[in-house]
Write an enzyme that holds these catalytic residues in place. Structure first.
Site, PDB file in Angstrom:
ATOM      1  N   CYS A   1      77.429  28.051  12.040  1.00 44.50           N
ATOM      2  CA  CYS A   1      76.371  28.052  13.233  1.00 44.50           C
ATOM      3  C   CYS A   1      74.982  27.619  12.556  1.00 44.50           C
ATOM      4  CB  CYS A   1      75.999  29.605  13.433  1.00 44.50           C
ATOM      5  SG  CYS A   1      74.916  29.931  14.677  1.00 44.50           S
TER       6      CYS A   1
ATOM      7  N   CYS B   1      81.352  39.238  10.662  1.00 41.81           N
ATOM      8  CA  CYS B   1      81.702  37.998  11.506  1.00 41.81           C
ATOM      9  C   CYS B   1      81.735  36.877  10.264  1.00 41.81           C
ATOM     10  CB  CYS B   1      81.084  37.930  12.829  1.00 41.81           C
ATOM     11  SG  CYS B   1      81.708  36.276  13.689  1.00 41.81           S
TER      12      CYS B   1
ATOM     13  N   CYS C   1      73.237  37.412   9.297  1.00 37.58           N
ATOM     14  CA  CYS C   1      74.517  36.965   9.963  1.00 37.58           C
ATOM     15  C   CYS C   1      75.393  36.405   8.766  1.00 37.58           C
ATOM     16  CB  CYS C   1      74.390  36.171  11.011  1.00 37.58           C
ATOM     17  SG  CYS C   1      75.795  35.393  11.807  1.00 37.58           S
TER      18      CYS C   1
ATOM     19  N   GLU D   1      87.428  32.665  13.315  1.00 41.90           N
ATOM     20  CA  GLU D   1      88.007  33.927  13.489  1.00 41.90           C
ATOM     21  C   GLU D   1      87.997  34.613  15.078  1.00 41.90           C
ATOM     22  OE1 GLU D   1      85.920  35.925   9.344  1.00 41.90           O
ATOM     23  OE2 GLU D   1      85.307  36.489  11.352  1.00 41.90           O
TER      24      GLU D   1
ATOM     25  N   CYS E   1      86.956  39.327  20.782  1.00 36.20           N
ATOM     26  CA  CYS E   1      85.821  38.502  20.347  1.00 36.20           C
ATOM     27  C   CYS E   1      86.130  37.133  20.125  1.00 36.20           C
ATOM     28  CB  CYS E   1      85.220  39.478  19.221  1.00 36.20           C
ATOM     29  SG  CYS E   1      83.608  38.666  18.561  1.00 36.20           S
TER      30      CYS E   1
ATOM     31  N   CYS F   1      70.473  32.772  11.608  1.00 30.62           N
ATOM     32  CA  CYS F   1      69.894  34.280  11.511  1.00 30.62           C
ATOM     33  C   CYS F   1      69.985  35.038  10.142  1.00 30.62           C
ATOM     34  CB  CYS F   1      70.703  34.961  12.755  1.00 30.62           C
ATOM     35  SG  CYS F   1      70.026  34.377  14.344  1.00 30.62           S
TER      36      CYS F   1
END
Length: 377
Positions: free
Chosen positions: A126, A352, A133, A106, A119, A130
């Site tokens: 990832c 996100c 997230c 994205e 962004c 976290c």
């Protein structure tokens, strides 16, 4: 605005050819040296690729015919491909771009008065896990190449120019999918291009890297770059941060803050931006605010409070507006510049990583894709 172009896989690499978008100015100098060419060719090519956004070597008229022919034989300029495009009611525009190997990322453009912030992502997924997230819940696939990172800036400005609305990328934040410092070499080369006067020419204060706290690479960054720094803090003590930002178990707050002080000392920036997501009943009490104020004492700081953006399966809720305002007021009384991030694009899968997961599912069901993607190291 919401559009979905015909889904096509990204054009794969041509065997034996160098993707010149992977190279910053020094990389291009080294490339041309290997061809027996003078270093000034690097600046010529930077301007064609990144300022004029020309990828056809034949059109690069200040290069000799012999150089253009050689480039056509051994190099290419290959970009991510758009597969989905949405625009929010507030003007935020979000793209999903396809990459080699059936992956997607994205990229988000956020228009504001007098500026336009892009962004960008640095990884597919990832690995830091976290807990709040959306991207982290998808797991980690691979690092982006330099070309795939800088290609987001290239593509976004090209798309904005095509709108005819005079919108430009004036700021870039590496706050999209992934942990930038876990992809250090490629991120460094991409940010070098962002601030290079012969490429995008952005001020170092207008390029911001956001990290959850990979301390060794944060220390390296103080030697290698002087772009702006944002730190995803989200908790004022180790016990709570260990839970919601697991990388803290490896690099606890004392080590992280030492590395941040070093960054402030070695770069011309006056402060670090601390990102703090507001989680109802988790990290948003008055005592958390006071503890945060004590933790950051002596470090030039700006604190950015981020209302939590829910996603399917999330176990957290966003703090109430009143609680966020109270938290902000306590920090301001302690002398900190404190802002509350305005929610943008919440009508177009704002969290996100949320949109890309939906689009990837659609891609892999599409008969023209011809496969389920592969994990590329």
């Amino acid at each position: 605005m919401s559009s979905a172009p015909a889904i096509e896989p990204a054009r794969g690499a041509t065997p034996g050819r160098v993707n010149l978008l992977d190279l910053d100015r020094q990389g291009l100098r080294d490339f041309f040296a290997g061809l027996g060419e003078k270093p000034f060719r690097a600046v010529q090519l930077l301007k064609w690729l990144h300022q004029r956004r020309v990828t056809d070597f034949a059109a690069m008229t200040d290069l000799s015919k012999a150089v253009r022919a050689r480039l056509a034989e051994c190099a290419e300029a290959r970009l991510p491909s758009p597969i989905f495009d949405q625009e929010s009611r507030d003007g935020t525009r979000k793209w999903v771009l396809s990459l080699d190997g059936g992956n997607a990322i994205e990229t988000v453009f956020i228009p504001e008065a007098g500026r336009g912030t892009l962004c960008v992502s640095s990884q597919v997924g990832c690995a830091l896990d976290c807990k709040f997230c959306s991207t982290a819940q998808q797991g980690f696939n691979r690092n982006l190449t330099t070309a795939e990172i800088i290609g987001q800036v290239w593509f976004a400005q090209q798309a904005l120019d095509a709108e005819g609305r005079d919108r430009r990328v004036t700021n870039v934040v590496l706050m999209g999918m992934g942990e930038p410092l876990a992809n250090y070499r490629n991120v460094l080369a991409a940010t070098n291009l962002m601030v290079d006067q012969h490429a995008y020419g952005l001020s170092r204060r207008r390029v911001t890297l956001s990290t959850s706290g990979l301390v060794p690479n944060l220390r390296r960054l103080a030697d290698d770059s002087d772009i702006s720094l944002a730190v995803s803090l989200h908790a004022p003590n180790d016990a709570l941060r260990d839970e919601i930002v697991p990388v803290n178990q490896r690099y606890p707050l004392a080590e992280l803050l030492d590395a941040c002080r070093l960054y402030v000392e070695r770069t011309p920036h006056h402060r670090i931006t601390w990102e703090y997501v507001m989680l109802d009943g988790v990290n948003d009490s008055d005592e958390h605010a006071r503890e945060l104020a004590r933790l950051l004492e002596g470090i030039p700081s700006k604190i950015n409070l981020i209302p939590f953006n829910p996603f399917p399966g999330a176990r957290y809720r966003c703090s109430s507006r009143e609680r966020i305002e109270r938290f902000s007021a306590l920090l301001q009384r302690s002398g900190y510049i404190t802002t509350v991030r305005r929610t943008r694009g919440d009508d177009i899968d704002g969290a996100c990583g949320q949109l890309v997961g939906q689009v990837e599912d659609r891609i892999r069901r599409h008969p023209r894709w011809g496969g389920t993607g592969e994990n590329r190291a």
